[in-house]
Design a protein around this motif. Structure first.
Motif, mmCIF file in Angstrom:
data_model
loop_
_atom_site.group_PDB
_atom_site.id
_atom_site.type_symbol
_atom_site.label_atom_id
_atom_site.label_comp_id
_atom_site.label_asym_id
_atom_site.label_seq_id
_atom_site.Cartn_x
_atom_site.Cartn_y
_atom_site.Cartn_z
ATOM 1 N N ASN A 132 0.351 -0.607 -4.948
ATOM 2 C CA ASN A 132 1.755 -0.454 -4.548
ATOM 3 C C ASN A 132 2.505 0.471 -5.516
ATOM 4 O O ASN A 132 3.720 0.596 -5.455
ATOM 5 N N ILE A 144 -6.523 -0.030 -3.556
ATOM 6 C CA ILE A 144 -5.213 -0.048 -2.906
ATOM 7 C C ILE A 144 -4.166 -0.485 -3.927
ATOM 8 O O ILE A 144 -4.380 -1.406 -4.705
ATOM 9 N N THR A 150 1.864 8.524 3.626
ATOM 10 C CA THR A 150 1.497 9.152 4.897
ATOM 11 C C THR A 150 2.701 9.235 5.826
ATOM 12 O O THR A 150 2.966 10.283 6.441
ATOM 13 N N LYS A 151 3.448 8.142 5.904
ATOM 14 C CA LYS A 151 4.647 8.128 6.757
ATOM 15 C C LYS A 151 5.714 9.073 6.208
ATOM 16 O O LYS A 151 6.411 9.749 6.960
ATOM 17 N N GLN A 168 -3.179 5.098 -5.618
ATOM 18 C CA GLN A 168 -4.590 4.894 -5.266
ATOM 19 C C GLN A 168 -5.471 6.034 -5.761
ATOM 20 O O GLN A 168 -6.596 5.814 -6.206
ATOM 21 N N ASP A 215 0.842 -1.203 0.000
ATOM 22 C CA ASP A 215 0.000 0.000 0.000
ATOM 23 C C ASP A 215 0.876 1.251 0.000
ATOM 24 O O ASP A 215 1.419 1.642 1.038
ATOM 25 N N SER A 216 0.996 1.885 -1.149
ATOM 26 C CA SER A 216 1.840 3.086 -1.244
ATOM 27 C C SER A 216 1.212 4.283 -0.534
ATOM 28 O O SER A 216 1.913 5.246 -0.209
ATOM 29 N N MET A 217 -0.103 4.238 -0.273
ATOM 30 C CA MET A 217 -0.752 5.322 0.480
ATOM 31 C C MET A 217 -0.221 5.370 1.905
ATOM 32 O O MET A 217 0.027 6.453 2.452
ATOM 33 N N GLN A 218 -0.030 4.207 2.528
ATOM 34 C CA GLN A 218 0.522 4.161 3.878
ATOM 35 C C GLN A 218 1.941 4.722 3.896
ATOM 36 O O GLN A 218 2.318 5.470 4.807
ATOM 37 N N LEU A 219 2.715 4.369 2.877
ATOM 38 C CA LEU A 219 4.080 4.881 2.778
ATOM 39 C C LEU A 219 4.070 6.398 2.589
ATOM 40 O O LEU A 219 4.875 7.126 3.194
#
Length: 364
Positions: free
Chosen positions: A338, A336, A315-316, A328, A309-313
């Motif tokens: 990558n 979702i 955000t971080k 996304q 999930d590149s969205m989580q990355l």
């Protein structure tokens, strides 16, 4: 409705953020001296601050029409050009002039177009292959595509593929919105014939000075046949009467006194260097990011093989003052992914290296 992810990111970015997010041209390449000279010249004419024609000032439309005839080898008159407030406005104008409710888009596709389609409550379908396009496109429906250096994927249609799309459109008797925001940013100065040159009757070709002169001026255009122009002109009048007279005259004066293609060539040369440097940094520090080097445009697009999930990355990464765009947001169903898009035109080499190294630590 939600705001555009990229516009929200741009609002959140400060001077300490390394941003690979927006499609921002490099400010160092803006023709400041030439624009300043043009502005002084234009301000001597009081009409530059007056209302003007809804379709756009004649001399600027004439120049754009000549460009189509000379460069694209697509015979065009000024009556087939309508000036818009940025290329983004064109989506709203065109869709409000047509009765079609169904839109077919590439997958993934430009987030700004998807936002326009959603807010007008259009039904969106996606395609990845031309076989899929042929199966889902129906009469009087609308195909939206970017034929050169697609945003986000950076893919460019071959001549055969352009002809194939044109043949599908003819067979289905459908409409085409062809977005050409990046078509002039080929690193070798090669310009391909647009799809609309093979299918003129129900096509709209969108252009902009945002990526090749300056985005803050918000001057773009639509190229279509006279019958279609007359329909979209009514919508344009209802939205803002006309695009800024001053900004149109400013661009027009700049084009009178300067070689636009020399400027574009200079930009493309600079962008190629920046792209290659980012690619080298990715290959060295982000070996799990799989991508192909683009031949033009403003982005590198690829996928992370070690995350889902590149969205989580993203955000971080933003917490660490690094911004990029997770794929996304480029899928109309927001699946979702990558995959991710990186802009290489805005940051200098030092920022690029530092930002990629921060991402490398996060992906570990």
């Amino acid at each position: 409705m939600k705001r555009s992810y990229i516009r929200k990111i741009l609002d959140a970015i400060d001077k300490d953020t390394i941003s690979f997010a927006g499609g921002l041209p490099n400010e160092d390449l803006f023709p400041l001296k030439q624009i300043s000279k043009a502005s002084k010249k234009v301000l001597k004419d009081r009409s530059s601050l007056q209302y003007s024609k809804s379709q756009g000032i004649d001399s600027l439309r004439e120049k754009i029409a000549n460009f189509y005839t000379r460069v694209y080898n697509l015979e065009t008159t000024k009556d087939e050009i309508l000036i818009t407030t940025g290329s983004q406005q064109a989506f709203d104008i065109i869709l409000k002039s047509l009765n079609a409710n169904n839109l077919i888009v590439e997958s993934p596709s430009y987030i700004g177009a998807l936002s326009s389609f959603r807010i007008l409550k259009k039904d969106i379908k996606e395609f990845k292959t031309f076989e899929q396009l042929n199966n889902i496109l129906k009469k009087d429906e609308i195909l939206y595509c970017i034929s050169d250096y697609q945003n986000p994927s950076t893919y460019t249609y071959t001549k055969k593929q352009r002809e194939k799309v044109a043949n599908i459109l003819k067979e289905k008797d459908a409409y085409l919105i062809e977005d050409a925001a990046y078509s002039l940013l080929n690193f070798k100065g090669k310009i391909k014939k647009p799809i609309c040159s093979f299918y003129k009757d129900k096509s709209y070709h969108l252009g902009t000075f945002s990526k090749i002169v300056a985005p803050g001026l918000r001057v773009g255009w639509i190229r279509a046949n006279k019958e279609l122009i007359e329909k979209i002109l009514v919508v344009k009048e209802s939205l803002d009467l006309h695009t800024s007279t001053f900004n149109q005259m400013l661009i027009d004066s700049y084009l009178d006194d300067n070689d636009l293609f020399k400027h574009i060539k200079k930009n493309a040369k600079n962008y190629k260097k920046r792209m290659n440097y980012m690619a080298e940094c990715m290959e060295k520090y982000l070996p799990n990011f799989e991508f192909e080097r683009p031949k033009g445009g403003m982005f590198i697009y690829g996928k992370f093989n070690n995350i889902k999930d590149s969205m989580q990355l993203a955000t971080k990464a933003l917490e660490k003052k690094v911004a990029f765009v997770p794929a996304q947001v480029f899928y109309f169903d927001e699946q979702i992914s990558n995959e991710a898009r990186f802009n290489f035109t805005n940051c200098n080499f030092k920022q690029t290296k530092e930002g990629i190294k921060i991402l490398a630590k996060l992906t570990k």
